[in-house]
Design an enzyme around this catalytic site. Structure first.
Site, short mmCIF file in Angstrom:
data_model
loop_
_atom_site.label_atom_id
_atom_site.label_comp_id
_atom_site.label_asym_id
_atom_site.label_seq_id
_atom_site.Cartn_x
_atom_site.Cartn_y
_atom_site.Cartn_z
N GLY A 51 5.29 67.78 56.19
CA GLY A 51 6.23 66.69 55.93
C GLY A 51 5.55 65.38 56.30
N GLN A 56 5.01 56.51 58.58
CA GLN A 56 3.78 57.08 59.14
C GLN A 56 2.52 56.58 58.43
OE1 GLN A 56 5.46 61.33 59.02
NE2 GLN A 56 4.09 61.34 60.79
N CYS A 94 3.76 66.51 65.22
CA CYS A 94 3.89 65.39 64.30
C CYS A 94 2.51 64.77 64.09
CB CYS A 94 4.86 64.36 64.88
SG CYS A 94 5.08 62.90 63.85
N LEU A 95 2.20 64.46 62.83
CA LEU A 95 0.89 63.88 62.52
C LEU A 95 0.70 62.52 63.22
CD1 LEU A 95 0.75 64.71 58.70
CD2 LEU A 95 -0.51 65.86 60.53
N HIS A 136 13.40 66.33 60.84
CA HIS A 136 12.30 65.64 61.55
C HIS A 136 11.87 64.40 60.77
CE1 HIS A 136 8.23 65.78 63.76
NE2 HIS A 136 8.04 64.89 62.80
N GLU A 137 11.68 64.55 59.46
CA GLU A 137 11.19 63.42 58.65
C GLU A 137 12.24 62.31 58.55
OE1 GLU A 137 8.14 63.36 58.26
OE2 GLU A 137 7.86 65.50 58.65
N HIS A 140 12.27 59.91 61.37
CA HIS A 140 11.25 58.85 61.32
C HIS A 140 11.79 57.57 60.68
CE1 HIS A 140 7.44 60.57 62.70
NE2 HIS A 140 7.66 61.68 62.02
CO CO Z 1 6.65 63.41 62.34
#
Ligand code: CO
Length: 152
Positions: A51, A56, A94-95, A136-137, A140
Site C-alpha cells: 500500500g 508518502q 510502513c515504508l 492503514h493507508e 496517512h
Molecule cells: Co504507511
C-alpha cells in the site's frame, strides 16, 4: 516510468503529519497525472509495499494505492462508510517508518467508497489483509501513522 521518492521519518515528520486535500477528479484527464499514477503504483511495488499513500511521496492529496492480491487498486478521495464491530490485531510496518514494526488493532471488515483511476465511483466491502492495508493507508491522509496505534 520512473520511481518516486518515498519520504520517511524522522526527517519528513512535518509533511507526513499533515492532512491531505481532496483530489480534483478533473486532473485525471491530464497526461501528467496519468504518468504520476503509474509511477505511484510502480513505486509501491518497487519498494515491496502492499500500500502507498500520496503524502508518502510528498503529495498532500487524498489518493492511495492498495495491493489487491497482485493488482494495484488506486483509490481517490476514499471514505470508510462502515466499520465492523469485530476487530483483529496484526503486525504492521510502513515504508515511511523505517525499521519499526508493531501490532495494530483494525476493523475486520469495512465498506469503502472512492473513485478509481478512471474517475468511476466505486463501493467495496473489504475484509482480511486488504481491509487492514486500506485502513492503514487512509490514516496517512489524515496525518495518522501506525506507530500512533501500536499496542504495547
Ligand atoms: Co504507511
Amino acid at each position: 516510468m520512473s520511481r518516486l521518492q518515498i519520504i520517511t521519518l524522522p526527517k519528513n515528520e512535518e509533511t507526513l503529519r499533515k492532512e491531505s486535500q481532496e483530489f480534483d477528479l478533473q486532473l485525471l484527464s491530464n497526461p501528467d497525472w496519468k504518468t504520476f499514477l503509474s509511477d505511484f503504483k510502480e513505486t509501491m511495488y518497487a519498494a515491496d509495499g502492499v500500500g502507498l499513500a500520496a503524502p508518502q511521496v510528498g503529495r498532500l492529496l487524498r489518493l492511495v494505492a492498495v495491493d489487491f492480491e497482485g493488482e494495484p487498486q488506486i483509490m481517490i478521495n476514499p471514505k470508510i462508510t462502515k466499520k465492523s464491530w469485530f476487530t483483529d490485531i496484526a503486525e504492521e510496518g510502513c515504508l515511511s517508518v523505517p525499521k519499526i514494526y508493531g501490532r495494530v488493532k483494525r476493523h475486520k471488515k469495512i465498506k469503502v467508497t472512492f473513485f478509481d483511476e478512471t474517475g468511476q465511483p466505486k463501493k467495496l466491502t473489504l475484509q482480511g489483509i486488504v481491509a487492514r492495508i486500506t485502513q492503514h493507508e487512509l490514516d496517512h491522509l489524515d496525518g495518522v501513522l501506525f506507530i500512533d496505534k501500536i499496542i504495547k
